[in-house]
Design an enzyme around this catalytic site. Structure first.
Site, PDB file in Angstrom:
ATOM      1  N   GLU A  61      -6.010   1.041  10.019  1.00 41.73           N
ATOM      2  CA  GLU A  61      -5.377   0.697   8.742  1.00 41.73           C
ATOM      3  C   GLU A  61      -5.454  -0.804   8.469  1.00 41.73           C
ATOM      4  O   GLU A  61      -4.539  -1.562   8.791  1.00 41.73           O
ATOM      5  CB  GLU A  61      -3.910   1.148   8.718  1.00 41.73           C
ATOM      6  CG  GLU A  61      -3.222   0.873   7.389  1.00 41.73           C
ATOM      7  CD  GLU A  61      -1.768   1.302   7.381  1.00 41.73           C
ATOM      8  OE1 GLU A  61      -1.085   0.999   6.390  1.00 41.73           O
ATOM      9  OE2 GLU A  61      -1.305   1.932   8.357  1.00 41.73           O
ATOM     10  N   LYS A 103      -7.341   4.425   6.916  1.00 46.11           N
ATOM     11  CA  LYS A 103      -6.228   4.346   5.971  1.00 46.11           C
ATOM     12  C   LYS A 103      -6.313   2.984   5.301  1.00 46.11           C
ATOM     13  O   LYS A 103      -6.328   1.956   5.989  1.00 46.11           O
ATOM     14  CB  LYS A 103      -4.881   4.518   6.668  1.00 46.11           C
ATOM     15  CG  LYS A 103      -3.700   4.500   5.690  1.00 46.11           C
ATOM     16  CD  LYS A 103      -2.373   4.799   6.383  1.00 46.11           C
ATOM     17  CE  LYS A 103      -1.226   4.787   5.377  1.00 46.11           C
ATOM     18  NZ  LYS A 103       0.095   5.048   6.022  1.00 46.11           N
ATOM     19  N   SER A 147       0.215   3.540  -0.434  1.00 50.24           N
ATOM     20  CA  SER A 147       0.679   3.137  -1.765  1.00 50.24           C
ATOM     21  C   SER A 147       0.747   1.622  -1.882  1.00 50.24           C
ATOM     22  O   SER A 147       0.589   1.062  -2.976  1.00 50.24           O
ATOM     23  CB  SER A 147       2.030   3.771  -2.086  1.00 50.24           C
ATOM     24  OG  SER A 147       2.987   3.517  -1.074  1.00 50.24           O
ATOM     25  N   GLY A 148       1.033   0.926  -0.798  1.00 51.52           N
ATOM     26  CA  GLY A 148       0.889  -0.522  -0.751  1.00 51.52           C
ATOM     27  C   GLY A 148       1.745  -1.324  -1.701  1.00 51.52           C
ATOM     28  O   GLY A 148       1.325  -2.385  -2.156  1.00 51.52           O
ATOM     29  N   GLY A 149       2.934  -0.830  -2.040  1.00 49.38           N
ATOM     30  CA  GLY A 149       3.803  -1.600  -2.919  1.00 49.38           C
ATOM     31  C   GLY A 149       3.632  -1.298  -4.395  1.00 49.38           C
ATOM     32  O   GLY A 149       4.296  -1.916  -5.239  1.00 49.38           O
TER      33      GLY A 149
END
Length: 221
Positions: A61, A103, A147-149
């Site tokens: 990731e 990821k 989703s990363g924020g």
């Protein structure tokens, strides 16, 4: 890894977070630095190789963060640099691509640039798929998006757009998602609104309902 395997684990995951900063002309990259990218790539590759040696499936990731005011193109360049370095290192370390998962972030403008909203969806999808097509080996069985924020709605909407764009591009990998905040934010808020008033049963029901709605939105149903 050996102890985890004996305990019944099947997968392992290692996350590395990298910040983006575009150059003055928005063409070059100030961050992530070459040293940072090299350290990330070799650390994740070594981890993946050790995991496979012990019979575990590594999830690598390299998260390129949304924090900052960088453009979508700067984010795309950063992701290309990071993923290219990662897979080169994985080859060097002897990682079997068919036995690993990626990821990663979607390619979005920085938060400070106001990169959310419907108007950015097509751009996010096209740059994300372009980046993956340029860097990810076809032997990699699957790509998992974080989703990363992003807001709950942006994450779900962008995910569906990326899937459609990937199908149109005939991408070779299975695509799925592994969201944290974009899945559980609504459920936690729904639970808290009931629980704080003493309605425990109602809190559980509300949380289940909110989680189901978010999962359905992400799944495109």
């Amino acid at each position: 890894c050996r102890a985890a395997k004996k305990a019944g684990c099947t997968f392992t995951k290692w996350r590395a977070a990298l910040q983006v900063e575009g150059g003055d002309d928005d063409r070059g990259l100030v961050r992530p630095s070459a040293q940072c990218v090299d350290a990330m790539a070799n650390t994740l590759a070594r981890y993946a190789a050790i995991s496979q040696t012990e019979g575990l499936v590594p999830i690598v990731e390299p998260e390129v963060l949304m924090d900052g005011d960088h453009s979508a193109e700067a984010a795309a360049r950063a992701n290309e640099v990071v993923l290219s370095a990662l897979f080169a290192a994985m080859h060097v370390h002897g990682v079997v691509m068919e036995g690993a998962l990626l990821k990663c972030s979607m390619v979005t403008p920085g938060k400070s640039r106001g990169g959310g909203g419907v108007e950015h969806t097509d751009l996010v999808a096209s740059l994300t798929v372009r980046t993956l097509m340029r860097t990810v080996p076809p032997a990699m069985p699957g790509v998992v998006f974080l989703s990363g924020g992003q807001t709950d709605d942006d994450a779900a909407r962008n995910l569906q757009a990326v899937r459609k764009c990937a199908v149109d591009a005939r991408s070779p990998w299975k695509l799925t998602f592994s969201f944290g905040r974009a899945l559980h934010n609504a459920a936690l808020a729904a639970w808290a609104s009931k629980y704080l008033s003493g309605d425990v049963a109602g809190a559980i029901e509300a949380a289940h309902g909110a989680l189901s709605q978010r999962a359905a939105a992400c799944a495109g149903s």
